[in-house]
Design a protein around this motif. Sequence first.
Motif, short mmCIF file in Angstrom:
data_model
loop_
_atom_site.label_atom_id
_atom_site.label_comp_id
_atom_site.label_asym_id
_atom_site.label_seq_id
_atom_site.Cartn_x
_atom_site.Cartn_y
_atom_site.Cartn_z
N GLN A 26 0.83 -1.20 0.00
CA GLN A 26 0.00 0.00 0.00
C GLN A 26 0.87 1.26 0.00
O GLN A 26 0.61 2.20 -0.75
N GLU A 27 1.90 1.27 0.83
CA GLU A 27 2.78 2.44 0.90
C GLU A 27 3.52 2.62 -0.42
O GLU A 27 3.69 3.75 -0.89
N SER A 28 3.94 1.53 -1.03
CA SER A 28 4.62 1.60 -2.32
C SER A 28 3.69 2.20 -3.37
O SER A 28 4.11 3.04 -4.17
N ASN A 29 2.43 1.77 -3.34
CA ASN A 29 1.45 2.30 -4.29
C ASN A 29 1.23 3.79 -4.05
O ASN A 29 1.15 4.58 -5.00
N ARG A 30 1.11 4.19 -2.77
CA ARG A 30 0.94 5.62 -2.47
C ARG A 30 2.14 6.43 -2.95
O ARG A 30 1.98 7.49 -3.53
N ALA A 107 4.30 -2.24 -8.07
CA ALA A 107 3.25 -2.89 -7.29
C ALA A 107 3.19 -4.38 -7.62
O ALA A 107 3.03 -5.21 -6.72
N LEU A 108 3.35 -4.73 -8.89
CA LEU A 108 3.32 -6.13 -9.30
C LEU A 108 4.49 -6.90 -8.68
O LEU A 108 4.30 -8.00 -8.15
N VAL A 109 5.67 -6.30 -8.72
CA VAL A 109 6.84 -6.96 -8.13
C VAL A 109 6.63 -7.17 -6.63
O VAL A 109 6.88 -8.26 -6.09
N ALA A 110 6.13 -6.14 -5.96
CA ALA A 110 5.89 -6.25 -4.51
C ALA A 110 4.83 -7.30 -4.23
O ALA A 110 4.96 -8.11 -3.29
N GLU A 111 3.78 -7.32 -5.03
CA GLU A 111 2.72 -8.32 -4.83
C GLU A 111 3.24 -9.73 -5.08
O GLU A 111 2.95 -10.65 -4.31
N GLN A 112 4.02 -9.91 -6.14
CA GLN A 112 4.57 -11.23 -6.43
C GLN A 112 5.49 -11.70 -5.31
O GLN A 112 5.45 -12.86 -4.91
N LYS A 113 6.29 -10.78 -4.80
CA LYS A 113 7.20 -11.13 -3.70
C LYS A 113 6.39 -11.52 -2.46
O LYS A 113 6.68 -12.54 -1.82
N ALA A 114 5.39 -10.72 -2.14
CA ALA A 114 4.56 -11.01 -0.97
C ALA A 114 3.83 -12.35 -1.15
O ALA A 114 3.75 -13.16 -0.22
N ARG A 115 3.32 -12.57 -2.33
CA ARG A 115 2.61 -13.82 -2.61
C ARG A 115 3.54 -15.02 -2.46
O ARG A 115 3.18 -16.04 -1.87
N HIS A 116 4.74 -14.88 -3.03
CA HIS A 116 5.70 -15.98 -2.95
C HIS A 116 6.07 -16.26 -1.50
O HIS A 116 6.09 -17.42 -1.07
N GLU A 117 6.37 -15.21 -0.74
CA GLU A 117 6.72 -15.40 0.66
C GLU A 117 5.56 -16.04 1.43
O GLU A 117 5.78 -16.94 2.24
N ALA A 118 4.36 -15.59 1.15
CA ALA A 118 3.20 -16.16 1.83
C ALA A 118 3.03 -17.63 1.45
O ALA A 118 2.73 -18.47 2.32
N GLU A 119 3.22 -17.97 0.18
CA GLU A 119 3.09 -19.35 -0.26
C GLU A 119 4.13 -20.25 0.42
O GLU A 119 3.82 -21.37 0.85
N VAL A 120 5.34 -19.74 0.49
CA VAL A 120 6.41 -20.51 1.14
C VAL A 120 6.05 -20.77 2.60
O VAL A 120 6.18 -21.90 3.09
#
Length: 149
Positions: A26-30, A107-120
């Motif tokens: 969210q902060e990155s998007n802002r 935003a896409l890079v941050a989302e992909q990173k967050a998604r990957h970390e969450a999946e792991v």
Amino acid sequence: NAKLLATEAALASAEARVSELALELQESNRSAHREAETAERKAVEAEMEALSSVWSGAESELEHDRSKHEEEMARLSATIVEESTRRHVAEEARLGAEAHAASLERALVAEQKARHEAEVVVEASQRALEAVRLQQQEPKRGGGLLRRR
């Protein structure tokens, strides 16, 4: 039981990390939005200065020989304003699109990173939970086999 508690703690930690990553996104998007607005504002200001300069030059020429060239100067002024406006709109659209694309990419890079970390974390938690379940079930099965013999 201790392993189950540890697994639940790891899962809670993973959920906290996902929340933390969501806040970072969210902060990155802002931030990207603010950067895009700043770039757009600077482009508009620069174009306004250019338009002002062009317009001032056109007015000077009109005043110099208004009686002879009034019709020609009106046509030139309209052409100058139209071209400046076209350039302004095109530049503003280009800058906005570039800023938006950069923002979306971040935003896409941050989302992909967050998604990957969450999946792991989720996969690890699921494996740990399954291991705990299997360990809890083994004594029951083993005890049953011993009793049958």
